[in-house]
Design a protein around this motif. Structure first.
Motif, PDB file in Angstrom:
ATOM      1  N   ALA A  66      -6.182   9.891 -11.417  1.00 41.68           N
ATOM      2  CA  ALA A  66      -6.528   9.771 -12.725  1.00 41.68           C
ATOM      3  C   ALA A  66      -6.329   8.356 -13.405  1.00 41.68           C
ATOM      4  O   ALA A  66      -7.277   7.762 -14.085  1.00 41.68           O
ATOM      5  CB  ALA A  66      -5.617  10.599 -13.641  1.00 41.68           C
ATOM      6  N   ARG A  67      -5.439   7.498 -12.899  1.00 39.18           N
ATOM      7  CA  ARG A  67      -4.993   6.286 -13.234  1.00 39.18           C
ATOM      8  C   ARG A  67      -6.140   5.408 -12.547  1.00 39.18           C
ATOM      9  O   ARG A  67      -6.566   4.391 -13.535  1.00 39.18           O
ATOM     10  CB  ARG A  67      -3.802   5.750 -12.540  1.00 39.18           C
ATOM     11  CG  ARG A  67      -3.459   4.346 -13.126  1.00 39.18           C
ATOM     12  CD  ARG A  67      -3.103   4.210 -14.524  1.00 39.18           C
ATOM     13  NE  ARG A  67      -3.023   2.912 -14.981  1.00 39.18           N
ATOM     14  CZ  ARG A  67      -3.870   1.951 -15.267  1.00 39.18           C
ATOM     15  NH1 ARG A  67      -5.261   2.195 -15.084  1.00 39.18           N
ATOM     16  NH2 ARG A  67      -3.729   0.740 -15.769  1.00 39.18           N
ATOM     17  N   ALA A  68      -6.624   5.560 -11.455  1.00 33.80           N
ATOM     18  CA  ALA A  68      -7.633   4.777 -10.739  1.00 33.80           C
ATOM     19  C   ALA A  68      -8.899   4.898 -11.273  1.00 33.80           C
ATOM     20  O   ALA A  68      -9.865   3.894 -11.704  1.00 33.80           O
ATOM     21  CB  ALA A  68      -7.769   5.072  -9.345  1.00 33.80           C
ATOM     22  N   GLU A  69      -9.222   6.022 -11.925  1.00 36.21           N
ATOM     23  CA  GLU A  69     -10.477   6.373 -12.756  1.00 36.21           C
ATOM     24  C   GLU A  69     -10.348   5.508 -14.087  1.00 36.21           C
ATOM     25  O   GLU A  69     -11.418   4.906 -14.381  1.00 36.21           O
ATOM     26  CB  GLU A  69     -10.716   7.838 -13.115  1.00 36.21           C
ATOM     27  CG  GLU A  69     -11.134   8.717 -11.866  1.00 36.21           C
ATOM     28  CD  GLU A  69     -11.034  10.114 -12.354  1.00 36.21           C
ATOM     29  OE1 GLU A  69     -10.703  10.192 -13.397  1.00 36.21           O
ATOM     30  OE2 GLU A  69     -11.502  10.985 -11.299  1.00 36.21           O
ATOM     31  N   LEU A 203      -7.096 -13.696  -9.832  1.00 37.00           N
ATOM     32  CA  LEU A 203      -7.095 -12.576  -8.662  1.00 37.00           C
ATOM     33  C   LEU A 203      -5.400 -11.971  -8.790  1.00 37.00           C
ATOM     34  O   LEU A 203      -4.694 -12.391  -8.926  1.00 37.00           O
ATOM     35  CB  LEU A 203      -7.126 -13.251  -7.315  1.00 37.00           C
ATOM     36  CG  LEU A 203      -7.069 -12.474  -6.260  1.00 37.00           C
ATOM     37  CD1 LEU A 203      -8.380 -11.542  -5.987  1.00 37.00           C
ATOM     38  CD2 LEU A 203      -6.981 -13.166  -4.784  1.00 37.00           C
ATOM     39  N   THR A 204      -5.531 -10.628  -8.574  1.00 40.41           N
ATOM     40  CA  THR A 204      -4.313  -9.875  -8.765  1.00 40.41           C
ATOM     41  C   THR A 204      -4.422  -8.658  -7.846  1.00 40.41           C
ATOM     42  O   THR A 204      -5.342  -8.066  -7.596  1.00 40.41           O
ATOM     43  CB  THR A 204      -3.853  -9.392 -10.167  1.00 40.41           C
ATOM     44  OG1 THR A 204      -2.697  -8.790 -10.153  1.00 40.41           O
ATOM     45  CG2 THR A 204      -5.027  -8.601 -10.810  1.00 40.41           C
ATOM     46  N   GLU A 205      -3.236  -7.972  -7.606  1.00 42.14           N
ATOM     47  CA  GLU A 205      -3.117  -6.432  -6.536  1.00 42.14           C
ATOM     48  C   GLU A 205      -2.756  -5.598  -7.684  1.00 42.14           C
ATOM     49  O   GLU A 205      -2.781  -4.573  -7.428  1.00 42.14           O
ATOM     50  CB  GLU A 205      -2.171  -6.854  -5.598  1.00 42.14           C
ATOM     51  CG  GLU A 205      -0.644  -6.820  -6.042  1.00 42.14           C
ATOM     52  CD  GLU A 205       0.233  -6.969  -4.836  1.00 42.14           C
ATOM     53  OE1 GLU A 205       0.119  -5.906  -4.156  1.00 42.14           O
ATOM     54  OE2 GLU A 205       0.826  -7.934  -4.964  1.00 42.14           O
ATOM     55  N   TYR A 206      -2.496  -6.150  -9.130  1.00 39.11           N
ATOM     56  CA  TYR A 206      -2.032  -5.161 -10.041  1.00 39.11           C
ATOM     57  C   TYR A 206      -3.103  -4.691 -10.872  1.00 39.11           C
ATOM     58  O   TYR A 206      -4.054  -5.234 -11.341  1.00 39.11           O
ATOM     59  CB  TYR A 206      -1.097  -5.902 -10.887  1.00 39.11           C
ATOM     60  CG  TYR A 206       0.297  -6.254 -10.006  1.00 39.11           C
ATOM     61  CD1 TYR A 206       1.059  -5.043  -9.644  1.00 39.11           C
ATOM     62  CD2 TYR A 206       0.428  -7.465  -9.670  1.00 39.11           C
ATOM     63  CE1 TYR A 206       2.194  -5.575  -8.765  1.00 39.11           C
ATOM     64  CE2 TYR A 206       1.716  -7.886  -8.840  1.00 39.11           C
ATOM     65  CZ  TYR A 206       2.272  -6.938  -8.423  1.00 39.11           C
ATOM     66  OH  TYR A 206       3.413  -7.207  -7.634  1.00 39.11           O
ATOM     67  N   MET A 207      -3.048  -3.454 -11.203  1.00 39.98           N
ATOM     68  CA  MET A 207      -3.797  -2.806 -12.397  1.00 39.98           C
ATOM     69  C   MET A 207      -3.574  -3.277 -13.745  1.00 39.98           C
ATOM     70  O   MET A 207      -2.361  -3.667 -13.829  1.00 39.98           O
ATOM     71  CB  MET A 207      -3.798  -1.274 -12.139  1.00 39.98           C
ATOM     72  CG  MET A 207      -4.388  -0.602 -11.057  1.00 39.98           C
ATOM     73  SD  MET A 207      -4.178   1.235 -11.034  1.00 39.98           S
ATOM     74  CE  MET A 207      -5.155   1.652  -9.580  1.00 39.98           C
ATOM     75  N   SER A 208      -4.144  -3.154 -14.711  1.00 37.98           N
ATOM     76  CA  SER A 208      -4.164  -3.355 -15.992  1.00 37.98           C
ATOM     77  C   SER A 208      -3.006  -2.694 -16.599  1.00 37.98           C
ATOM     78  O   SER A 208      -2.573  -1.654 -16.162  1.00 37.98           O
ATOM     79  CB  SER A 208      -5.503  -3.207 -16.958  1.00 37.98           C
ATOM     80  OG  SER A 208      -5.570  -1.749 -17.057  1.00 37.98           O
TER      81      SER A 208
END
Length: 375
Positions: A66-69, A203-208
């Protein structure tokens, strides 16, 4: 990667954020995030040492999906590229790092696989001495190696000075963030970050909406180290984030160099100690750096082109060797497995050809398993 597979990979990265190596092992063994989801109830067949607690955790996909969506919608709205390991666009230098992120989020225009990448790191309290070093280093580097990509962490001090000098010189520059792309930290650097999106990237590996946490800043150092051919330490106290980045770069087998400073100066102590202990090569200018990296040929080629000099390339090569040279000339630096595919040569045969080309001074093995054409 189709959108559905992308969502599963983003969810897997979130599920395994505590240990990216676990995520990478599963991702590669099961053919992607969707494959891990399909085997979520029998993961011990892939990871025999997987604990009961870990197996239970990796079986719970509803919230991560759900978070990925949500994040994918955010990325599409803000022109953010979602880069997955082993997929096109993912920085190739990072793929050889065991703890590389499974997913990266990128906003910008710079080629993350450009031929030359250097990370510039150091203290958040850069002195006038350090700022002068950065100005001269980046300015002279542009002359020697036009188009070199400058990477840092967008923090105060050395980081922001390196980014701004690169922008001033017309060089692409990428900032690696310790949070999502919905915000900029520190806020004071927002204007510079906006320029970087147009002339480089973020660039980042973190979501908003990721929390700005101290550990995140330590973790992002591995990306700063891993995506570059070399890390340059400008100023550092006896302990600091720049030294952490240098140690990671050494672990990755990358070049590490440092500018010395006055004996006893607080923000030169880390550099001087690193040089003394053999952890970094001493440099005093971009010429030292370019010579240590073997990048002189870039400047020589530029000068030859300006003077209109035509060179006859490698008349003593075999037909197969010439073919390898032509592929590298057309595509730029390539990892050995990529080169084998593009050249249509068996990997075992290619290994011998590359060895011969190195002996003849035609190619050079670079960090990350890449090969670079020297002419």
């Amino acid at each position: 990667m189709i959108q559905q597979d992308l969502l599963y990979t983003m969810a897997l990265a979130r599920l395994t954020s505590f240990n990216s190596q676990v995520g990478i092992t599963l991702y590669r063994a099961l053919g992607g995030g969707r494959g891990v989801w399909e085997h979520r109830h029998d993961l011990r067949d892939v990871l025999p040492d997987c604990s009961e607690r870990l197996a239970t955790m990796l079986a719970q996909w509803d919230a991560p999906l759900a978070r990925a969506e949500q994040e994918l919608v955010f990325a599409e709205q803000h022109h953010i590229s979602v880069l997955c390991l082993d997929e096109p666009g993912y920085p190739q230098r990072l793929t050889s790092c065991a703890d590389t992120p499974l997913v990266l989020y990128y906003m910008g225009s710079a080629d993350l696989d450009t031929q030359r990448v250097v990370s510039i790191v150091g203290t958040r309290r850069a002195t006038p001495y350090g700022q002068d070093l950065i100005r001269h280093f980046v300015s002279d580097l542009r002359r020697c190696c036009p188009g070199v990509l400058v990477v840092s962490g967008l923090a105060y001090g050395v980081d922001i000075c390196a980014h701004r000098q690169a922008l001033q010189e017309g060089l692409p520059t990428v900032g690696v963030l310790a949070h999502g792309l919905d915000d900029i930290y520190p806020p004071r650097h927002r204007d510079t970050a906006a320029q970087m999106v147009r002339q480089g990237g973020l660039l980042t590996e973190y979501m908003s909406h990721a929390k700005v946490d101290r550990l995140n800043f330590v973790r992002r150092n591995r990306i700063v180290a891993g995506m570059a051919d070399a890390t340059v330490l400008v100023e550092s106290a006896a302990h600091g984030g720049g030294l952490i980045t240098c140690r990671i770069a050494l672990d990755y087998g990358r070049h590490v160099m440092a500018f010395p400073g006055p004996v006893g100066a607080p923000y030169s102590e880390g550099c001087n100690n690193l040089i003394r202990d053999g952890g970094a090569q001493l440099i005093t200018s971009s010429d030292d750096f370019v010579a240590a990296m073997g990048w002189q040929s870039d400047a020589q080629r530029q000068q030859a082109r300006r003077q209109g000099i035509e060179r006859q390339l490698f008349p003593d090569l075999s037909e197969e060797e010439r073919h390898v040279v032509e592929v590298l000339g057309s595509h730029g630096d390539l990892q050995q497995n990529q080169l084998a595919v593009m050249a249509g040569i068996d990997i075992g045969r290619l290994t011998g050809l590359l060895f011969q080309l190195e002996m003849k001074g035609v190619v050079r093995a670079m960090a990350g398993g890449c090969y670079h054409l020297l002419a």
